[in-house]
Design an enzyme around this catalytic site. Structure first.
Site, PDB file in Angstrom:
ATOM      1  N   LYS A  54       0.757  -1.392  -0.141  1.00  0.00           N
ATOM      2  CA  LYS A  54      -0.046   0.013  -0.025  1.00  0.00           C
ATOM      3  C   LYS A  54       0.852   1.199  -0.079  1.00  0.00           C
ATOM      4  O   LYS A  54       0.745   2.095  -0.647  1.00  0.00           O
ATOM      5  CB  LYS A  54      -0.876   0.011   1.165  1.00  0.00           C
ATOM      6  CG  LYS A  54      -2.067  -1.234   1.327  1.00  0.00           C
ATOM      7  CD  LYS A  54      -2.849  -1.016   2.486  1.00  0.00           C
ATOM      8  CE  LYS A  54      -4.127  -2.173   2.594  1.00  0.00           C
ATOM      9  NZ  LYS A  54      -4.632  -1.962   3.672  1.00  0.00           N
TER      10      LYS A  54
ATOM     11  N   ALA B 114      -0.169   0.992   6.575  1.00  0.00           N
ATOM     12  CA  ALA B 114      -0.529   0.167   7.625  1.00  0.00           C
ATOM     13  C   ALA B 114      -1.606  -0.715   7.258  1.00  0.00           C
ATOM     14  O   ALA B 114      -2.479  -0.553   6.463  1.00  0.00           O
ATOM     15  CB  ALA B 114      -0.856   0.836   8.900  1.00  0.00           C
ATOM     16  N   ASP B 115      -1.585  -2.050   7.885  1.00  0.00           N
ATOM     17  CA  ASP B 115      -2.759  -2.862   7.628  1.00  0.00           C
ATOM     18  C   ASP B 115      -2.877  -3.615   9.019  1.00  0.00           C
ATOM     19  O   ASP B 115      -2.063  -4.167   9.488  1.00  0.00           O
ATOM     20  CB  ASP B 115      -2.500  -3.941   6.742  1.00  0.00           C
ATOM     21  CG  ASP B 115      -4.015  -4.657   6.155  1.00  0.00           C
ATOM     22  OD1 ASP B 115      -4.608  -4.119   5.172  1.00  0.00           O
ATOM     23  OD2 ASP B 115      -4.042  -5.855   6.641  1.00  0.00           O
ATOM     24  N   THR B 116      -4.295  -3.558   9.515  1.00  0.00           N
ATOM     25  CA  THR B 116      -4.582  -4.363  10.634  1.00  0.00           C
ATOM     26  C   THR B 116      -5.583  -5.542  10.205  1.00  0.00           C
ATOM     27  O   THR B 116      -6.592  -5.377   9.540  1.00  0.00           O
ATOM     28  CB  THR B 116      -5.612  -3.410  11.494  1.00  0.00           C
ATOM     29  OG1 THR B 116      -4.797  -2.277  11.979  1.00  0.00           O
ATOM     30  CG2 THR B 116      -5.857  -4.012  13.037  1.00  0.00           C
TER      31      THR B 116
ATOM     32  N   GLY C 118       0.723  -4.472  10.885  1.00  0.00           N
ATOM     33  CA  GLY C 118       1.794  -4.457   9.816  1.00  0.00           C
ATOM     34  C   GLY C 118       1.810  -2.722   9.536  1.00  0.00           C
ATOM     35  O   GLY C 118       0.843  -2.285   9.386  1.00  0.00           O
TER      36      GLY C 118
END
Length: 196
Positions: free
Chosen positions: A52, A68-70, A105
């Site tokens: 991303k 970011a990725d949750t 992340g």
């Protein structure tokens, strides 16, 4: 002065990032994550965060970009955002009475430097009745949320407890992120831009 970009359209992440960086732009990444193979939760979250951020950096090569990725990681499976109410119901029923991992992340990228890491928290759900699940689904709060819930919203009534960083569960682990920005030298370029 370096342009700082948050490569996310999440309103929760925008508010959190604003606590440590008072001046930044939001440029939601157009990267399509469907083609990324799902692996272990931490690796998958970091891969998505990186991809991303990289997609935005290509358009803003002079910027510092945060991606970011949750996600939820439960019984060896990545659980993302539900497609609809039916899928949200199935996810919440599965998480009922259980503990699961919440992994965010994150990737900090410039044209010269790349740093990836992740944070992990544990959330334990109460034993949820069908009535409690339906009442929560009626609020609509499950939409666009990994694991079909947002701990900072109506879902707090579903949660028995958690371990780790609450901000990580919401979507951006501020303490770990501040440490990474300092320790990896990102802040030295523009020390006046950061509240860390």
């Amino acid at each position: 002065m370096t342009k700082i970009i948050l490569a996310s359209g999440s309103p929760r992440r925008k508010v959190l990032f604003g606590e440590i960086c008072p001046s930044f732009e939001v440029v939601p990444s157009q990267f399509e994550e469907e083609g990324v193979p799902k692996t272990r939760g931490d690796i998958y979250a970091m891969a998505l965060a990186y991809l991303k951020a990289q997609a935005v950096l290509e358009d803003y090569p002079q910027a510092l970009v945060l991606g970011a990725d949750t996600l939820i990681y439960f019984q060896g499976e990545v659980i993302g955002k539900p497609q609809d109410r039916e899928e949200a119901r199935a996810i919440l029923s599965r998480l009922s009475g259980q503990s699961h991992q919440v992994i965010t992340g994150y990737a900090i990228l410039t044209k010269d430097k790349k740093y990836l890491d992740y944070s992990r928290s544990i959330v334990t759900f109460k034993d949820l009745t069908d009535k409690a699940i339906e009442a929560y689904l009626d609020t609509g709060d499950y939409r666009d949320k990994a694991g079909a819930y947002g701990i900072q919203g109506q879902a707090k009534d579903l949660v028995a407890g958690y371990q780790g960083d609450l901000n990580n569960i919401i979507g951006l682990p501020l303490e770990d992120l501040k440490g990474a920005l300092r320790n990896q030298g990102f802040i030295e370029r523009d020390p006046g831009l950061w509240r860390v």
